[in-house]
Motif scaffolding. Sequence first.
Motif, short mmCIF file in Angstrom:
data_model
loop_
_atom_site.label_atom_id
_atom_site.label_comp_id
_atom_site.label_asym_id
_atom_site.label_seq_id
_atom_site.Cartn_x
_atom_site.Cartn_y
_atom_site.Cartn_z
N ASP A 1 29.08 30.95 -31.89
CA ASP A 1 27.79 31.21 -32.55
C ASP A 1 27.42 32.70 -32.51
OD1 ASP A 1 27.64 28.44 -32.86
OD2 ASP A 1 26.52 28.18 -31.00
N LEU A 2 28.39 33.55 -32.78
CA LEU A 2 28.13 35.00 -32.77
C LEU A 2 27.26 35.38 -33.96
CD1 LEU A 2 28.66 37.81 -31.56
CD2 LEU A 2 30.67 37.96 -33.04
N TRP B 1 25.46 35.74 -28.73
CA TRP B 1 26.53 34.76 -28.75
C TRP B 1 26.34 33.72 -27.64
CZ3 TRP B 1 27.26 39.82 -27.06
CH2 TRP B 1 27.56 39.97 -25.70
N THR C 1 24.73 37.30 -22.74
CA THR C 1 24.93 36.65 -24.03
C THR C 1 24.37 37.47 -25.20
OG1 THR C 1 22.89 35.38 -23.72
CG2 THR C 1 24.95 34.34 -23.02
N TYR D 1 37.03 37.30 -30.37
CA TYR D 1 36.30 36.97 -31.59
C TYR D 1 36.13 38.29 -32.35
CZ TYR D 1 32.86 34.65 -34.63
OH TYR D 1 32.20 34.10 -35.71
#
Length: 380
Positions: free
Chosen positions: A146-147, A160, A194, A223
């Motif tokens: 979920d970046l 993220w 995060t 990623y």
Amino acid sequence: MKIKYILLIVLLTGFFCTGCNDDDDDLVTGGIVEIPEKLQEGTYEAEIQNFKITPSLNILTLSWNAPANTEDLDGYVVEWQGSNVDNTLYTQVIGKDKTSYTIGHVYNELYKVTVKCISTGLAYSTGVDEDIMPTLDNVPPGKVEDLEMSIFAVSVALNWKNPTDGDFDKIFVKAIDKATNQEVFSAELQTNVTNYMLEGLEETTEYKVLVITQDYNGNQNSYESEIKTLTEVQIDKLAKPWTILDFSSEENGGEGPDNGHAKHAIDNDNGTFWHSNWSSGSSLPQWIVFDIHQEVLPTVLISFRRNGNGGSQSIVKVEGSLDNATWYDFGTFNVDPNSDAGQNCVLKNPQKARYFKYTVISSSSGYAMIRNIELKALVE
């Protein structure tokens, strides 16, 4: 139970030592000293039997049988030490009724593992040891999920979700200039982080952004995303003229027939200004709402006081909206009431907006006096 001994220390002059003072005949006596009833003496002769180590991923599982003679057995001590990165000597004492132990968080390197017996007299055996290699860990942790990225002129805000792997050890955030293939930014983060603001980039430049997860054995998962930074520009008020939608008050007559009105805060004329009402009285806070007739990602609002007037605003608030109903708080700012120069309000947590609300919270005169407002925003 402890036994008390009386220690008597006698200093004999000239008989047991050389170089003593012949005139010193004092005797020195000790006090009561408490010592354990059982002392560690010698080596415990018992040893474990059938020692076995089962390697698995990041784990060594130990098992053994008790020594043949357990009459004086009080427990065991397990020792282990890696040969390279994990080279600390670890020890763990366990009870005599337990004949197994699991060592976790081991690295991809050779370990020496020893199990010693402990007697009731606190003596240790020599121990039984074995060199063992864990099952090779070449599996990386999961990628971040979920970046989300908010792209600005010289920075990118990242958010993220971290993986949940047990061996997840650290995070790296990197930026690579696509034109030169050179790494221009790198940061190492802890596993509880995060979000991060990647800064120090160039405007209108293409980058490859990487968020890398790594386990403690060095295995990595990445990623990757490609971005292009934006350009910060000053919004042209003449191309799409701004309009006033609402205001708290204005001075209709006291500043002349064509001055003092709210519209003069955005008319791009340094000879006019908005002044909150003073002829019939008003109080702070005072505000104006204006429409710039386009959606932008704003970065800086610049306000200019009434020329030469030291009673101007000192604390202001800026808000933005896409629909003139739901408002974002872009921050409250201190501005210099004694300067004719533009006062920069660098907006916090910028979001796209079309409508703006500028509120004067404090001024030495108790009035709002603005001759001009400018706005900077990001474009592709």
